[in-house]
Structure formats: C-alpha cells, structure tokens
Enzyme design. Structure first.
Site, PDB file in Angstrom:
ATOM      1  N   ASN A 140      30.064 -22.873  35.333  1.00 29.86           N
ATOM      2  CA  ASN A 140      31.039 -22.104  34.554  1.00 29.86           C
ATOM      3  C   ASN A 140      32.297 -22.915  34.294  1.00 29.86           C
ATOM      4  O   ASN A 140      32.839 -22.933  33.180  1.00 29.86           O
ATOM      5  CB  ASN A 140      31.414 -20.828  35.298  1.00 29.86           C
ATOM      6  CG  ASN A 140      30.319 -19.784  35.277  1.00 29.86           C
ATOM      7  OD1 ASN A 140      29.343 -19.904  34.539  1.00 29.86           O
ATOM      8  ND2 ASN A 140      30.477 -18.750  36.091  1.00 29.86           N
ATOM      9  N   ARG A 153      19.933 -17.896  21.087  1.00 30.09           N
ATOM     10  CA  ARG A 153      19.569 -18.790  22.197  1.00 30.09           C
ATOM     11  C   ARG A 153      18.129 -18.485  22.582  1.00 30.09           C
ATOM     12  O   ARG A 153      17.805 -17.353  22.930  1.00 30.09           O
ATOM     13  CB  ARG A 153      20.487 -18.600  23.411  1.00 30.09           C
ATOM     14  CG  ARG A 153      21.952 -18.938  23.159  1.00 30.09           C
ATOM     15  CD  ARG A 153      22.733 -18.957  24.470  1.00 30.09           C
ATOM     16  NE  ARG A 153      24.169 -18.955  24.255  1.00 30.09           N
ATOM     17  CZ  ARG A 153      24.896 -20.033  24.010  1.00 30.09           C
ATOM     18  NH1 ARG A 153      24.305 -21.217  23.925  1.00 30.09           N
ATOM     19  NH2 ARG A 153      26.202 -19.955  23.845  1.00 30.09           N
ATOM     20  N   ARG A 161      26.698 -22.706  21.048  1.00 32.51           N
ATOM     21  CA  ARG A 161      27.237 -23.817  21.834  1.00 32.51           C
ATOM     22  C   ARG A 161      26.326 -24.220  22.995  1.00 32.51           C
ATOM     23  O   ARG A 161      25.855 -23.395  23.749  1.00 32.51           O
ATOM     24  CB  ARG A 161      28.627 -23.451  22.368  1.00 32.51           C
ATOM     25  CG  ARG A 161      29.318 -24.607  23.083  1.00 32.51           C
ATOM     26  CD  ARG A 161      30.707 -24.234  23.530  1.00 32.51           C
ATOM     27  NE  ARG A 161      31.645 -24.199  22.432  1.00 32.51           N
ATOM     28  CZ  ARG A 161      32.399 -23.139  22.119  1.00 32.51           C
ATOM     29  NH1 ARG A 161      32.292 -22.036  22.807  1.00 32.51           N
ATOM     30  NH2 ARG A 161      33.250 -23.179  21.115  1.00 32.51           N
ATOM     31  N   HIS A 169      25.303 -13.821  15.581  1.00 28.71           N
ATOM     32  CA  HIS A 169      25.154 -13.460  16.994  1.00 28.71           C
ATOM     33  C   HIS A 169      24.414 -12.135  17.168  1.00 28.71           C
ATOM     34  O   HIS A 169      24.082 -11.747  18.278  1.00 28.71           O
ATOM     35  CB  HIS A 169      26.545 -13.386  17.635  1.00 28.71           C
ATOM     36  CG  HIS A 169      26.548 -13.339  19.126  1.00 28.71           C
ATOM     37  ND1 HIS A 169      26.912 -12.215  19.838  1.00 28.71           N
ATOM     38  CD2 HIS A 169      26.222 -14.272  20.057  1.00 28.71           C
ATOM     39  CE1 HIS A 169      26.830 -12.456  21.134  1.00 28.71           C
ATOM     40  NE2 HIS A 169      26.412 -13.691  21.295  1.00 28.71           N
ATOM     41  N   TYR A 203      19.480 -11.796  33.269  1.00 31.75           N
ATOM     42  CA  TYR A 203      20.574 -11.006  32.695  1.00 31.75           C
ATOM     43  C   TYR A 203      20.158  -9.543  32.597  1.00 31.75           C
ATOM     44  O   TYR A 203      18.990  -9.238  32.339  1.00 31.75           O
ATOM     45  CB  TYR A 203      20.913 -11.474  31.275  1.00 31.75           C
ATOM     46  CG  TYR A 203      21.426 -12.879  31.119  1.00 31.75           C
ATOM     47  CD1 TYR A 203      21.531 -13.762  32.188  1.00 31.75           C
ATOM     48  CD2 TYR A 203      21.812 -13.345  29.854  1.00 31.75           C
ATOM     49  CE1 TYR A 203      21.995 -15.051  32.010  1.00 31.75           C
ATOM     50  CE2 TYR A 203      22.272 -14.643  29.666  1.00 31.75           C
ATOM     51  CZ  TYR A 203      22.360 -15.486  30.751  1.00 31.75           C
ATOM     52  OH  TYR A 203      22.813 -16.771  30.574  1.00 31.75           O
ATOM     53  N   ARG A 219      32.679  -7.368  32.556  1.00 36.38           N
ATOM     54  CA  ARG A 219      32.269  -8.354  33.552  1.00 36.38           C
ATOM     55  C   ARG A 219      33.251  -9.506  33.688  1.00 36.38           C
ATOM     56  O   ARG A 219      33.590  -9.928  34.784  1.00 36.38           O
ATOM     57  CB  ARG A 219      30.889  -8.920  33.189  1.00 36.38           C
ATOM     58  CG  ARG A 219      30.339  -9.892  34.214  1.00 36.38           C
ATOM     59  CD  ARG A 219      29.222 -10.731  33.619  1.00 36.38           C
ATOM     60  NE  ARG A 219      29.718 -11.795  32.778  1.00 36.38           N
ATOM     61  CZ  ARG A 219      29.150 -12.168  31.628  1.00 36.38           C
ATOM     62  NH1 ARG A 219      28.101 -11.541  31.174  1.00 36.38           N
ATOM     63  NH2 ARG A 219      29.660 -13.166  30.923  1.00 36.38           N
ATOM     64  N   HIS A 266      25.161  -8.262  31.226  1.00 31.89           N
ATOM     65  CA  HIS A 266      25.255  -8.802  29.858  1.00 31.89           C
ATOM     66  C   HIS A 266      25.155  -7.723  28.779  1.00 31.89           C
ATOM     67  O   HIS A 266      25.412  -7.995  27.607  1.00 31.89           O
ATOM     68  CB  HIS A 266      24.143  -9.840  29.661  1.00 31.89           C
ATOM     69  CG  HIS A 266      24.317 -10.719  28.473  1.00 31.89           C
ATOM     70  ND1 HIS A 266      23.569 -10.583  27.322  1.00 31.89           N
ATOM     71  CD2 HIS A 266      25.156 -11.761  28.256  1.00 31.89           C
ATOM     72  CE1 HIS A 266      23.932 -11.503  26.445  1.00 31.89           C
ATOM     73  NE2 HIS A 266      24.899 -12.224  26.980  1.00 31.89           N
TER      74      HIS A 266
END
Length: 686
Positions: free
Chosen positions: A46, A375, A405, A435, A468, A564, A592
């Site tokens: 992270n 992703r 990213r 997204h 997740y 979160r 998530h």
C-alpha cells in the site's frame, strides 16, 4: 486557546490512518500468525503505491512552485512534511511489528537466519546455490568518471558496495551497486540441521553479501548495504493528440522506469559515504527512510502463502459456494428471466459470472455480448469465453480500460488477444477512465430480443473475487437492460445525452442523482417522515458531497457511513455533523462493495455502484449506479449493511478528531465478515 479543527480531514493524512489500521491487523495477536505476516506485506505494498502516486503528485506541485491551500487547509509544503513524518512513524511501527512476528514464528519453528548463524553444512549449500544459480545473473555496476550512475529501477532491491583496491591506499572509497535479482526467490530455504524439524531461511541479499567479493576481483568490499528506490509512477498521457492510445500508453509505460525519485529506503547503519552517494546521484534528500530490518517486506505475502503444513497459523479455509439459485439448472437465462439474482463474493463463487458468459458464448440464440474490463486476472476465463463467442460469430464488444494503474501492461495484452479473436475492442472515451462494471447479453427469444445484465461493485477478476467483498446483480429487468444498451452506445459510439431511466452514470449525472436522493431525505426529515442514509464505499473525499452530507445531518437525517479507506468528512462536529457516524472495517477480506440505502420516507431504495464518492469517480470516470428493484434483494442488502454496522470486533469508528478507535464491544462480539461466511445469515434472513 485551542485551534478550531477544520470541518474536513485531509485525504492523504486520512490514507495514512487507513494503512495504520491495516498495520493494526498485523499487530493483532488474535489473528493467525501467518495472516499477520500477510497484513505486514499489505502495509508495504500500500505504501509503495501511495508514495509513487499521491506523494509523487505533491512533489510535482512543490517542484512547480504551487502553494495554494486545499479545501482541508493544507499547502503542498506543509502536507509534504506531515506526510513524510507520519509515514516514517508508521513504518517504524511496522518494523517493530516485524520483529515481534519473527519472534513468534521462531516459537513455531520458522526462523530467518543471518549468515553468521549458519552451520558448516548450510554454508556449503548457500555457497553452491550462489555459484550455480545466483552468480550468473548478477551484474556489478561500478560508478566512476567513465561509468555514470546506472539506472535504478523502481521498487527493486539493490546493494550499495564500497570497495578499496587491494594493496593501494584510496583517498575515498570506490562505489558500485548490484541489483538483487527479483526473478529469484527472496527467501532461500536451508536444509534442516541434524535432528531438527525447524524451517530455516536466509535472505537472498544476505547470500549475495556473503560472496560479493567474488564479483570484484582485486578489490575488497568493506561496506555492503541494501537500498530501494520508489519513483513517480503516474502516466502523463496526452490523449487528445494521441493517434493510437494503446501505443501512447506503451510509450509512457517505458518512461515509468525513469520516473522522478520519490522515496529512498536504506538499511539502518548504512555507511555515510554510501548514503551520500545515493542521495546525491538520485537527487533525493527529504523522503529517506532507515529500515531497521529487511527492506521491502512485501516478500511476506508469498512466504505466508507458500508454507505447507502450517494451516493452524492461517485463517480457516473458506470455499466459496456456488450461488444456490443456479445450482439446480443448466440454463442461467431461465433463472434470471424469473427473478433477479444477487451474488456476494467471496462467500459465493465468481464461477457464476464465468459460467454466465460461457453459456452466452455457446448459446445459438445469443446475438451480442458487451462488457467492460478494468482489472482482469492473469488467467481470465472470462477473456477466453469472450474470445470463443467472437470466434463463434457473435457480436462481442469489450471496453478495455488501458489506464487502470499498474495493470496497463496486462490490459494491453488482453486487448490484443481479444482483437485477434474478432472482438470489437474499445478503449473508452478521451480523458475518462471506464470504471463501470457491467456485462450485457442480448438474446433472441420467441421472435423478440431480451437483454440480460450483470452489474457489479468489483472488477471482473476471478483472483480478487476470492479476496474482496463485492456484490454482483444478475437481472433481466427491461429498464435496466435499456439503460445498459444506452451506456455501451455512449462509450463505443456517438450518442446524444441519454435520459437514464434507472442508472446514475458519471461523469454526466451520477453526482446530481446522489444529491437529489440526499435532498429527498432532507425533505422527509423536515416533514417528520423516516429519513435515513446508509452508504458503504471505499473512500469519501469529494468536498461537495461532504458538504451535502453535512447539510443533511443538520436537517436531521440520520447517516451511517461505512468507509473502508480515505474519509474527508469529520463526523460528530456539533452543529455540523452531529447525526453522522462513520466506521471502517479492516479484516480478512478487503471491503470493496459500494452499496447505498435511502429510507425515502419508508419506501426503501437500495443501489449498487462502481463509484466511490471521490472527485475522480464522480467527475473523471465512467461510473455506474444501479437500483435494486427486487424487494427481497433490497432487504438482503439492507441486512448486510446492518451486519457491518453491528460489527464490534473489526470495526473502527472515526472520531471528530480524525482518529479511529475500535468500536466499543457489547455483551456479544459481532465480526461481520465471519458472520457473513454462513450464507443463510444474509440470503435466508428475509
């Protein structure tokens, strides 16, 4: 006189507090030991991303002379200093935790040895390993007048080496660097000592240090220390002038390796001359960290996952269940025609999504499949199914987000594979990341067309779907189907602004729709009707959204937020946010899901969304919010939200000071993720 707190918490400082909550999971002795080690690795991973993106962006502002104050009251210069200080404090705590975990692992018979502690037999083994495997891939890189300082790759581990020539007196040391090869395992398992069942390991960099003199014949290394560099990883794309976006991103990815240095990590006790050389050559002075232990603790993730026979040091294995609605049928379309189906990952298997696309690929009545990919995992069954559908002659359109990213290279590879199979691959709209998580299947049925839709809160990624918590909704609702078709038309072609019947879509109207929903709750509160908002998301940092929630609180709307990570809203401020409570849950799985509930005067509404309430999501991305029309599924989602709100084991509450504290436990502990593992707790609770 005490200084009055800003009504807003700074986004980046809030992120530091989030990563500290992750670190607390590594420190929690109630978590299994190897799971604590994995949390330690997550903290490092992270922080790497935070430094290479967020802190790098602040560094760019400083370099450009930008000095304006943000809405939380910070200038880049003040924020930079505070971030570096807090990050270093957190990482110092991380290394203290590392030493505690290593002591606990040693009690379990798992030890990390220094070379000095090895037996003669073990030294022989690492000598053989070095000469046969490691030595051939090492490259010593000297630095002198004829050989300039070499390129240091981001996130790679290196050794700085100070040398003196044998038989000569040097005024100052000679300097070289050696990259620790990332293609080799960071930890080398040693043979057990006679009569011992202990597992013993040694770090790869320690093996290299032991034999590094072999790389420098005629010279004596006298100071060898690991170091690591983090570079700016943001891509600077000029999408308006790019003739081919795919080629432009590939070109920028190659530039990433030369990104401006942001953070330097060195071993505590490094020779002053070596440190001076590194700081001067890499032009980095402020963001320096002295590690009191191995640099880059991300290796703990593979280590913790790969040890066989230590299941008692891990969470109990959880096998995702196949959704019960699809268990007794070979025709998923028939089930979805009859009723909407909700799927809760990771408790329910992502295989249901793979099977849905696979069935669509083989079904002769399916005419078209349209899907967004943000992703994707390295071995995606979805991509294979889409390719098969295209090869079978179906119209397959895939919106691949090339700018996701750190997944850019993988997505480029998928895009090319899909194009070769005959899919129509679209890279989205200029200046916007796609997204939204949506899948549309158009099927011919009894002389007409029916649309089947899957919308989700998470990526179409079967790997992260086991790690997740996310929600997926299968539906054949005609209004959702119409909106789904319109959304793909807007992304892939030219289309006038559409009047969404069910969806909220960013950047065009999602923010405004959310504001209308909050304003409606305000009206209900002012008129004495039930007014209540529960919103679950990853991050909340959009100033106007924070202000709108403050307005609702002041009007008497009760608001519970489950956020979160980053949260810029300061709850419990008298006269501002008295009616707002915020919790954050950090546990085994990454929270998530994005779920929004509005009481609406007693006529409940629930939405699923791909969007956090951040500026980038609401203004610079194509995002989607979808209503849940089925009353039973709405109640299930409300129950899930209440399960989170009742958590008093892994939930932390945000105080007005910006500090998070564990929720006070009642007489009975409630750990929402563990209670949700029992599927009937949430699917059969209505």
């Amino acid at each position: 006189m005490t200084k009055q707190l800003s009504h807003y918490v700074n986004r980046d400082l809030s992120w530091i507090e989030f990563n500290r909550r992750v670190l607390e999971e590594a420190q929690d002795i109630n978590n299994p030991l190897l799971e604590r080690a994995k949390f330690l690795a997550i903290v490092s991973s992270n922080l790497d991303e935070f430094m290479s993106v967020r802190v790098a962006g602040i560094q760019d502002q400083l370099r450009a002379g930008y000095s304006k104050t943000d809405f939380t009251g910070y200038t880049p210069a003040v924020l930079w200093k505070r971030l570096i200080k807090r990050a270093n404090q957190m990482v110092s705590d991380q290394y203290r935790t590392y030493r505690e975990i290593m002591r606990s692992l040693a009690k379990e018979g798992i030890t990390l040895r220094s070379v000095e502690d090895l037996s003669a037999a073990q030294l022989k083994v690492i000598s053989d390993y070095f000469h046969e495997i490691v030595f051939p891939v090492l490259t010593p890189m000297a630095v002198d007048q004829s050989r300039p300082f070499p390129l240091v790759h981001t996130k790679e581990l290196y050794l700085s080496v100070l040398l003196k020539q044998d038989g000569e007196v040097e005024e100052e040391p000679l300097f070289a660097i050696v990259q620790v090869p990332s293609i080799l395992p960071r930890l080398f398992q040693l043979p057990s000592r006679a009569g011992s069942k202990k597992l013993e390991f040694v770090l790869l960099e320690d093996i290299i240090q032991q034999f590094i003199h072999i790389l420098f014949n005629g010279y004596t290394p006298f100071a060898v220390h690991p170091f690591r560099l983090i570079r700016n990883a943001d891509l600077l794309l000029n999408e308006d002038e790019a003739e081919d976006l795919l080629e432009e991103i590939e070109k920028e990815l190659r530039k990433r390796r030369w990104g401006i240095p942001v953070r330097l990590e060195v071993e505590k006790g490094i020779h002053p001359y070596a440190l001076q050389m590194l700081q001067e050559e890499l032009e980095i002075q402020d963001n320096l960290f002295l590690a009191d232990g191995p640099i880059d603790l991300t290796f703990f993730m593979k280590f913790a996952n790969s040890l066989p026979g230590y299941e008692h040091l891990r969470f109990e294995r959880m096998e995702p269940q196949y959704p019960q609605e699809f268990q007794e049928t070979d025709d998923m379309f028939e089930v979805i025609r009859e009723r909407d189906v909700l799927v809760y990952h990771p408790y329910e298997s992502f295989e249901a999504v793979n099977d849905f696309v696979m069935q669509a690929a083989y079904d002769p009545d399916v005419l078209a499949i349209k899907m967004t990919l943000y992703r994707v995992s390295g071995h995606s069954a979805l991509v294979q199914a889409l390719a098969m559908a295209a090869e079978a002659g179906k119209q397959v359109t895939v919106v691949v987000e090339l700018k996701a990213r750190f997944d850019e290279e993988r997505n480029i590879a998928w895009a090319r594979q899909l194009e070769k199979a005959g899919c129509h691959v679209v890279y989205g709209l200029v200046g916007l990341k796609t997204h939204a998580k949506i899948l549309l299947v158009v099927r011919r049925e009894q002389g007409t067309l029916r649309r089947y839709v899957h919308v989700g809160t998470g990526n179409y990624n079967d790997s992260t779907a086991t790690l997740y918590t996310d929600i997926g909704l299968f539906t054949a609702h005609p209004v959702i189907g119409e909106d789904a078709s319109a959304l793909f038309n807007e992304v892939t072609g030219y289309s006038s602004p559409y009047e969404w019947k069910a969806f909220g879509v960013a950047p065009t109207d999602l923010k405004e729709k959310l504001f209308r929903l909050i304003d409606r709750e305000i009206s209900h509160a002012l008129e004495g009707r039930p007014a209540y908002i529960i919103a679950k998301m990853n991050s909340l940092s959009h100033q106007a959204m924070v202000d709108k929630l403050y307005e609702a609180s002041q009007a008497g709307v009760k608001i519970d937020l489950i956020v979160r990570g980053v949260c810029c809203l300061r709850p419990g401020v008298p006269g501002v946010s008295d009616n707002i409570r915020i919790i954050s849950i950090v546990d085994r799985f990454l929270e998530h899901a994005r779920i929004m509930y509005f009481a609406n005067g007693g006529d409940d509404e629930v939405y699923l969304s791909s969007a956090d309430w951040m500026t980038r999501n609401l203004t610079r991305r194509i995002e989607l919010m979808c209503p849940v029309f089925d009353q039973t599924l709405r109640q299930i989602l409300i129950n899930m939200l209440r399960l989170n709100l009742n958590d008093n084991v892994k939930a932390r509450q945000l105080l007005p000071t910006g500090v998070y504290t564990h929720v006070e436990s009642g007489s009975e502990p409630h750990r929402s993720q563990f209670e949700a593992q029992v599927i009937h707790n949430w699917k059969s609770s209505v």
